[in-house]
Design a protein around this motif. Structure first.
Motif, short mmCIF file in Angstrom:
data_model
loop_
_atom_site.label_atom_id
_atom_site.label_comp_id
_atom_site.label_asym_id
_atom_site.label_seq_id
_atom_site.Cartn_x
_atom_site.Cartn_y
_atom_site.Cartn_z
N ILE A 1 36.28 45.29 36.49
CA ILE A 1 36.15 46.13 37.69
C ILE A 1 35.68 45.32 38.88
O ILE A 1 36.28 45.39 39.96
CB ILE A 1 35.18 47.30 37.40
CG1 ILE A 1 35.80 48.25 36.38
CG2 ILE A 1 34.81 48.02 38.68
CD1 ILE A 1 34.82 49.25 35.81
N VAL A 2 34.61 44.56 38.70
CA VAL A 2 34.08 43.79 39.83
C VAL A 2 35.10 42.74 40.29
O VAL A 2 35.29 42.52 41.49
CB VAL A 2 32.74 43.14 39.46
CG1 VAL A 2 32.22 42.28 40.61
CG2 VAL A 2 31.70 44.21 39.12
N ALA A 3 35.79 42.12 39.34
CA ALA A 3 36.79 41.10 39.69
C ALA A 3 37.96 41.70 40.47
O ALA A 3 38.60 41.00 41.27
CB ALA A 3 37.30 40.42 38.43
N ALA A 4 38.25 42.99 40.25
CA ALA A 4 39.39 43.63 40.91
C ALA A 4 39.01 44.34 42.20
O ALA A 4 39.87 44.93 42.86
CB ALA A 4 40.02 44.63 39.95
N THR A 5 37.75 44.28 42.58
CA THR A 5 37.28 45.04 43.74
C THR A 5 37.76 44.43 45.04
O THR A 5 37.49 43.25 45.33
CB THR A 5 35.74 45.14 43.73
OG1 THR A 5 35.32 45.82 42.55
CG2 THR A 5 35.23 45.90 44.94
N ALA A 6 38.46 45.22 45.82
CA ALA A 6 38.97 44.75 47.11
C ALA A 6 37.81 44.42 48.04
O ALA A 6 36.82 45.15 48.11
CB ALA A 6 39.85 45.84 47.74
N GLY A 7 37.94 43.30 48.72
CA GLY A 7 36.91 42.89 49.67
C GLY A 7 35.96 41.85 49.12
O GLY A 7 35.26 41.18 49.89
N ILE A 8 35.89 41.71 47.79
CA ILE A 8 35.05 40.66 47.19
C ILE A 8 35.87 39.38 47.12
O ILE A 8 36.91 39.33 46.45
CB ILE A 8 34.54 41.05 45.79
CG1 ILE A 8 33.59 42.25 45.90
CG2 ILE A 8 33.81 39.87 45.13
CD1 ILE A 8 33.00 42.71 44.57
N THR A 9 35.41 38.35 47.82
CA THR A 9 36.14 37.09 47.89
C THR A 9 35.17 35.92 47.76
O THR A 9 33.96 36.10 47.74
CB THR A 9 36.88 36.96 49.24
OG1 THR A 9 35.91 37.00 50.30
CG2 THR A 9 37.88 38.09 49.43
N ASP A 10 35.74 34.74 47.67
CA ASP A 10 34.97 33.49 47.70
C ASP A 10 33.89 33.45 46.63
O ASP A 10 32.76 33.00 46.87
CB ASP A 10 34.33 33.26 49.08
CG ASP A 10 35.36 33.24 50.20
OD1 ASP A 10 36.47 32.74 49.96
OD2 ASP A 10 35.05 33.73 51.30
N VAL A 11 34.22 33.92 45.44
CA VAL A 11 33.26 33.90 44.34
C VAL A 11 33.04 32.46 43.91
O VAL A 11 33.99 31.74 43.60
CB VAL A 11 33.75 34.76 43.16
CG1 VAL A 11 32.75 34.73 42.01
CG2 VAL A 11 34.00 36.20 43.62
N SER A 12 31.78 32.03 43.89
CA SER A 12 31.48 30.61 43.71
C SER A 12 31.67 30.12 42.28
O SER A 12 31.85 28.92 42.06
CB SER A 12 30.03 30.33 44.14
OG SER A 12 29.11 31.06 43.32
N THR A 13 31.63 31.02 41.31
CA THR A 13 31.75 30.64 39.90
C THR A 13 32.88 31.44 39.26
O THR A 13 32.92 32.67 39.41
CB THR A 13 30.44 30.94 39.15
OG1 THR A 13 29.36 30.29 39.82
CG2 THR A 13 30.51 30.44 37.71
N PRO A 14 33.81 30.79 38.56
CA PRO A 14 34.88 31.54 37.89
C PRO A 14 34.30 32.62 36.98
O PRO A 14 33.25 32.42 36.36
CB PRO A 14 35.61 30.46 37.08
CG PRO A 14 35.31 29.18 37.79
CD PRO A 14 33.92 29.34 38.33
#
Length: 394
Positions: A183-196
């Motif tokens: 869910i969190v990975a698919a959330t629109a607007g969340i970008t530039d996650v520093s850790t895979p």
């Protein structure tokens, strides 16, 4: 009496039909539809919680880690950047002022999240501990020793430590359950996650952006399931909530309130401040002796942290039937003598039988010991068991 406080998500909760309850001076959603449905959703899919009532403190400066080693029971200076650690703030008498989670944001920067109801106590304790911080006293100038009116943080400058209550600036949203990562990975607007995503470990955090603004993704939680706690600017919380709800719809995400949160944490054997933890409780009594790094040279409560011989200890209790013991109910032996008291109890939605946590005499704390719960005058047989009651499937 002060006016009730609401989180930035109040309108979202009202639109969802939430019932509210007072919690530490905050009006918080206790449920939206059904306690059981919300509990089961977290165990089977995912639930979203507003935990914006929690208190946040930034501890910064060259001596921040050293200061936290003194102010808290753990050794926070040794924690790598990117990790988090559960810790305790102790009183001078060795009791528990609060249980906290500490995140190391940088070499000289930590985030401490405390319980909402203890915000004022933690704030005051940090202020007092800055004044008694040994490293500060050693570097104190004669002018300061004579009572010069300057803040200790200002006195130490970049070489020292500053503690800032930033609770009003942020909101905190938790997504918990087997589907949380998806869910969190698919959330629109969340970008530039520093850790895979696949590299994000439990009790760690990652930097990200939400709609271009800073977002902290912590893989922590209070349910016994996998999940995230997302720290975001208070002004951005409603939009983030909406985005998470949209992303979670295909995965069965439901909003969940305090009632489900309480049964989830109880099944997971997680203590709740004011129930299992108080200023009268020593860490060893609560099974938290491992949190205390006694070999540290100095920390508040060090000389008094040991529990008195024969002090009650925390255990798990399981019973048959459907009648659950509740906080304050007596625990008795076969002869009817009171040997302890329940601190939290419920009919476990996941396990289908009553469970409880209780403080009992050490002689009755061995796993497998038969006891009785006084449930409104009825003696209910129960058995001492190891905590937690529930562990999530890997």
């Amino acid at each position: 009496m002060s006016d009730p406080r609401y989180t930035p998500l109040r309108e979202r909760h009202e639109a969802l039909g939430a019932s509210f309850t007072d919690f530490g001076g905050w009006q918080m959603p206790v449920r939206y539809t059904s306690d059981l449905a919300e509990h089961h959703a977290v165990r089977q899919a995912a639930g979203i919680f507003d935990i914006s009532h929690m208190a946040e403190f930034l501890v910064t400066g060259e001596s921040a880690g050293e200061f936290l080693d003194y102010a808290l029971a753990g050794r926070l200076s040794a924690m790598p950047v990117g990790k988090a650690k559960y810790s305790l703030m102790l009183s001078d008498a060795g009791g528990i002022v609060d249980d906290v989670i500490v995140y190391r944001l940088a070499d000289d920067r930590y985030l401490v999240i405390a319980n909402a109801g203890n915000r004022g106590f933690v704030d005051a304790a940090f202020a007092k501990r800055i004044r008694s911080f040994p490293s500060l006293i050693e570097r104190q100038s004669p002018a300061r020793a004579e009572g010069e009116e300057r803040s200790f943080a200002g006195f130490l400058g970049d070489r020292g430590v500053d503690v800032e209550d930033v609770s009003e600036s942020f909101a905190l949203i938790a997504v918990q359950g087997p589907a949380a990562e998806a869910i969190v990975a698919a959330t629109a607007g969340i970008t530039d996650v520093s850790t895979p995503w696949e590299a994000q470990k439990y009790y760690a955090w990652a930097d990200a952006r939400f709609e271009g603004e800073s977002l902290l993704l912590a893989r922590t939680g209070y349910t016994g399931e996998d999940g995230f706690e997302l720290l975001v600017r208070a002004a951005d919380a409603p939009v983030l909530w909406d985005a998470l709800m949209t992303a979670g719809e295909p995965h069965g995400l439901v909003p969940a309130g305090l009632a489900a949160r309480d049964t989830l944490r109880l099944e997971a054997g997680m203590p709740l401040y004011g129930h299992e933890l108080t200023t009268e409780t020593k860490p060893a009594q609560a099974g938290l002796g491992r949190v205390v790094v006694s070999e540290k040279e100095s920390f508040v409560g060090k000389d008094a942290v040991a529990a008195a011989s024969g002090a009650p200890v925390l255990v798990g209790l399981v019973a048959e039937g459907k009648r659950a013991g509740r906080a304050g109910y007596a625990v008795e032996d076969a002869d009817g003598a009171m040997i302890g008291e329940i601190t939290s109890g419920a009919l476990s939605p996941t396990l289908g039988h009553p469970i409880a946590m209780a403080y009992v005499t050490p002689s009755s704390a061995e796993e497998g010991t038969a006891v009785f719960l006084d449930v409104r005058g009825t003696k209910i047989p129960a058995t001492v068991t190891a905590l937690p009651f529930y562990r999530r499937m890997k």
